[in-house]
Design a protein around this motif. Sequence first.
Motif, PDB file in Angstrom:
ATOM      1  N   HIS A   1       5.054  16.117  12.676  1.00 54.93           N
ATOM      2  CA  HIS A   1       4.262  16.689  13.761  1.00 54.93           C
ATOM      3  C   HIS A   1       4.261  15.735  14.954  1.00 54.93           C
ATOM      4  O   HIS A   1       4.224  14.515  14.782  1.00 54.93           O
ATOM      5  N   GLU A   2       4.281  16.287  16.142  1.00 61.39           N
ATOM      6  CA  GLU A   2       4.233  15.480  17.355  1.00 61.39           C
ATOM      7  C   GLU A   2       2.817  14.944  17.564  1.00 61.39           C
ATOM      8  O   GLU A   2       1.828  15.619  17.246  1.00 61.39           O
TER       9      GLU A   2
ATOM     10  N   GLU B   1       4.761  19.801   1.903  1.00 61.78           N
ATOM     11  CA  GLU B   1       5.186  19.514   3.263  1.00 61.78           C
ATOM     12  C   GLU B   1       5.380  20.800   4.068  1.00 61.78           C
ATOM     13  O   GLU B   1       5.120  20.843   5.267  1.00 61.78           O
TER      14      GLU B   1
ATOM     15  N   ASP C   1      -5.131   8.538  15.943  1.00 64.87           N
ATOM     16  CA  ASP C   1      -3.971   9.266  15.447  1.00 64.87           C
ATOM     17  C   ASP C   1      -3.584   8.665  14.107  1.00 64.87           C
ATOM     18  O   ASP C   1      -3.116   7.532  14.040  1.00 64.87           O
TER      19      ASP C   1
ATOM     20  N   THR D   1       4.519  12.983   9.650  1.00 65.27           N
ATOM     21  CA  THR D   1       5.537  12.435  10.555  1.00 65.27           C
ATOM     22  C   THR D   1       6.313  13.528  11.274  1.00 65.27           C
ATOM     23  O   THR D   1       6.877  13.290  12.347  1.00 65.27           O
TER      24      THR D   1
ATOM     25  N   ARG E   1      -2.020  13.671  10.907  1.00 60.87           N
ATOM     26  CA  ARG E   1      -0.784  14.444  10.983  1.00 60.87           C
ATOM     27  C   ARG E   1       0.302  13.820  10.121  1.00 60.87           C
ATOM     28  O   ARG E   1       0.222  12.651   9.747  1.00 60.87           O
TER      29      ARG E   1
ATOM     30  N   ARG F   1      -7.268  12.885  14.551  1.00 57.80           N
ATOM     31  CA  ARG F   1      -6.233  13.847  14.165  1.00 57.80           C
ATOM     32  C   ARG F   1      -5.365  13.210  13.094  1.00 57.80           C
ATOM     33  O   ARG F   1      -4.827  12.115  13.277  1.00 57.80           O
TER      34      ARG F   1
ATOM     35  N   TYR G   1       1.705  21.833   5.024  1.00 53.44           N
ATOM     36  CA  TYR G   1       0.769  20.888   5.625  1.00 53.44           C
ATOM     37  C   TYR G   1       0.607  21.114   7.122  1.00 53.44           C
ATOM     38  O   TYR G   1       1.577  21.207   7.863  1.00 53.44           O
ATOM     39  N   GLU G   2      -0.643  21.188   7.552  1.00 50.10           N
ATOM     40  CA  GLU G   2      -0.967  21.299   8.968  1.00 50.10           C
ATOM     41  C   GLU G   2      -1.861  20.131   9.360  1.00 50.10           C
ATOM     42  O   GLU G   2      -2.639  19.624   8.535  1.00 50.10           O
ATOM     43  N   PRO G   3      -1.794  19.675  10.617  1.00 52.35           N
ATOM     44  CA  PRO G   3      -2.654  18.566  11.042  1.00 52.35           C
ATOM     45  C   PRO G   3      -4.137  18.893  10.862  1.00 52.35           C
ATOM     46  O   PRO G   3      -4.543  20.051  10.945  1.00 52.35           O
TER      47      PRO G   3
ATOM     48  N   ASP H   1      -0.656  13.947  19.509  1.00 51.01           N
ATOM     49  CA  ASP H   1      -1.459  14.602  20.547  1.00 51.01           C
ATOM     50  C   ASP H   1      -2.317  13.537  21.210  1.00 51.01           C
ATOM     51  O   ASP H   1      -3.288  13.045  20.623  1.00 51.01           O
TER      52      ASP H   1
END
Length: 277
Positions: free
Chosen positions: A100-101, A81, A109, A98, A96, A94, A84-86, A103
């Motif tokens: 991450h906001e 965690e 999404d 939870t 992602r 995308r 982890y990057e989107p 986009d």
Amino acid sequence: MNYVEVDLKVDSEFSEILMAELGEAGFESFVETDEGLLAYIPEGDFDENNLNEITAKYQDLTTIAATWKSLERRNWNEEWEKSYEPIEVGDQIRVRATFHEPDPAFQYDLLIQPKMSFGTGHHETTWLVMNEQLSLPHEGLSVMDVGCGTGILAILASKLGAANLLGFDIDEWAVENTRENFAMNNLSATADVFQGTITGVPAGRIFGGILANINRNILLSEIPKYVAHLSPGGWLVTSGFYETDQADIEQCAEESGLKKLRSNTRNQWATVVFEKL
């Protein structure tokens, strides 16, 4: 099940080739770092001699320092965690976590709870399959995800309009994670997952599309079984193998009654899309 984390200090230009080599040796997930690469493999599959043989191939070209440690499950998720990057596939998908906001620029999404399962989106083959899904019909179809990992491919299939989903994996963690991810993405009760193999799928269950991101040997063994579950005109996406193995996959598929539609590659990994005649 515990996992082993291998920390490779190496020039970034060698990261891709090492991921390809380690992926063939059973490593499931990778994280690129400022100093090189982190690679993860189930503890029971880790072979220190094999690791040394792989890194030795490149010692004349660059300096590689490798260390490893065993991670318990609770540490595994925590470490993953943190890293982890989107993941972005083109300008439409995308993936992602939870934390991450969202986009709004991306049409699709996908939410996942990142755990150390193959299929978080970082591996080349997962990216390749998702990219192919964008141009395949999904609306109203039943879709099967073979070796589902995190369930990411099935989740995308649902967002693309699939009406029924079935996923399976031999790893209990993957099944648990897929169920979590199905729930987070509000997949309906028509989405199911079980622990097992293709032999656990009822003989009469037919799909309009099948996603099989596995590996060369399993594909060569099981493609005829996938075809038995595929409706005429249905599609099969195969991946999880190198470009050098593509000819064998295509031959097996052709002998099983499939027609090649197209193929694509990314950093030596390949995917091929077929249609049932």
